[in-house]
Motif scaffolding. Structure first.
Motif, PDB file in Angstrom:
ATOM      1  N   ALA A  31       0.820  -1.206   0.000  1.00 13.03           N
ATOM      2  CA  ALA A  31       0.000   0.000   0.000  1.00 13.03           C
ATOM      3  C   ALA A  31       0.857   1.260   0.000  1.00 13.03           C
ATOM      4  CB  ALA A  31      -0.929  -0.010   1.209  1.00 13.03           C
ATOM      5  N   LEU A 233      -4.658   1.509   3.945  1.00 12.95           N
ATOM      6  CA  LEU A 233      -5.131   0.200   3.468  1.00 12.95           C
ATOM      7  C   LEU A 233      -6.556   0.222   2.929  1.00 12.95           C
ATOM      8  CD1 LEU A 233      -3.343  -2.336   3.499  1.00 12.95           C
ATOM      9  CD2 LEU A 233      -2.557  -0.632   5.141  1.00 12.95           C
ATOM     10  N   TYR A 236      -7.674  -1.463  -0.302  1.00 13.48           N
ATOM     11  CA  TYR A 236      -7.477  -2.907  -0.396  1.00 13.48           C
ATOM     12  C   TYR A 236      -8.337  -3.725   0.564  1.00 13.48           C
ATOM     13  CZ  TYR A 236      -3.287  -0.946  -2.530  1.00 13.48           C
ATOM     14  OH  TYR A 236      -2.428  -0.208  -3.306  1.00 13.48           O
TER      15      TYR A 236
END
Length: 240
Positions: A31, A233, A236
């Motif tokens: 990330a 994050l 994702y």
């Protein structure tokens, strides 16, 4: 028993054949590197992932870039799993898996960017599990060998993202400088506000530059994810 798969927003990583499973620190590296591409409007037509494992890092970068990504993995089972994960993804057409030893593999032209989550421990006790030891310990690929491979496979203007334990990073950086690489950007990672640094993500280039330093704390005092971790994050993780 570890889950046999880890589902993200745009892809799924199956991991039953791999000794090393999806872990938070690798997700942080993927990330952070993806955000580095976005923040710097970086264009890298060809990316190399050294030590692909499940293929996690390649998939994370495939989500954030339009690059062609080549992943190299030594272990046969992990290589098969990464290839299967690639083929099942939205970006199968620009993801390639090669099972080989990075120390002897060559390609021309070189890559524009390299990402690697290498074996962590050069002098720690082995587990006795051959596949896991190869993945976690530098039984086949020491830091000096890794840097030689990076030097050979990276273009003159290319950059590299590396994830290592915090205690090991200083020694790796010293070797990198000898090889002609300089730390451009670094992220120091803490598991919580009550812990010290445990992982480091560094981005190196061949040009000397002032190092940009940042910190990430994964969990707060109440053991909840911090706002910074959630923001990093969020593209994702399904839970964010």
């Amino acid at each position: 028993m570890a889950n046999t798969f880890f589902k993200f927003k745009q892809f799924t990583v199956h991991q039953d054949l791999c000794a090393m499973k999806v872990c938070t620190d690798a997700c942080v590296q993927g990330a952070y590197t993806g955000r580095y591409f976005k923040d710097n409007q970086l264009t890298a037509p060809a990316i190399l992932d050294i030590g692909a494992g499940t293929g996690l890092l390649s998939l994370m970068l495939a989500q954030q870039t339009a690059s062609a990504i080549t992943a190299v993995e030594l272990d046969a089972k992990a290589a098969l799993q990464a290839k299967q994960n690639f083929n099942a993804s939205l970006w199968a057409g620009r993801l390639q898996l090669i099972q080989t030893d990075i120390r002897t593999w060559s390609v021309n032209p070189p890559f524009d960017f390299i990402i690697t989550n290498p074996p962590f421990y050069e002098s720690a006790l082995r587990s006795g599990h051959a596949q896991k030891d190869q993945a976690m310990h530098a039984t086949n690929l020491g830091y000096a060998d890794l840097l030689k491979a990076i030097d050979r496979l990276l273009s003159a203007s290319g950059e590299v993202s590396v994830l290592l334990p915090y205690p090991s990073f200083t020694g790796f950086e010293a070797l990198a400088i000898k090889q002609g690489f300089y730390l451009k950007q670094v992220l120091y990672v803490r598991q919580s506000v009550n812990h010290g640094y445990f992982r480091t993500v560094g981005i190196f280039s061949r040009q000397p530059a002032e190092t940009h330093i940042t910190e990430l704390i994964i969990r707060d005092a109440a053991n909840n994810y911090t706002a910074e971790f959630i923001e990093l994050l969020k593209p994702y993780y399904l839970i964010f």
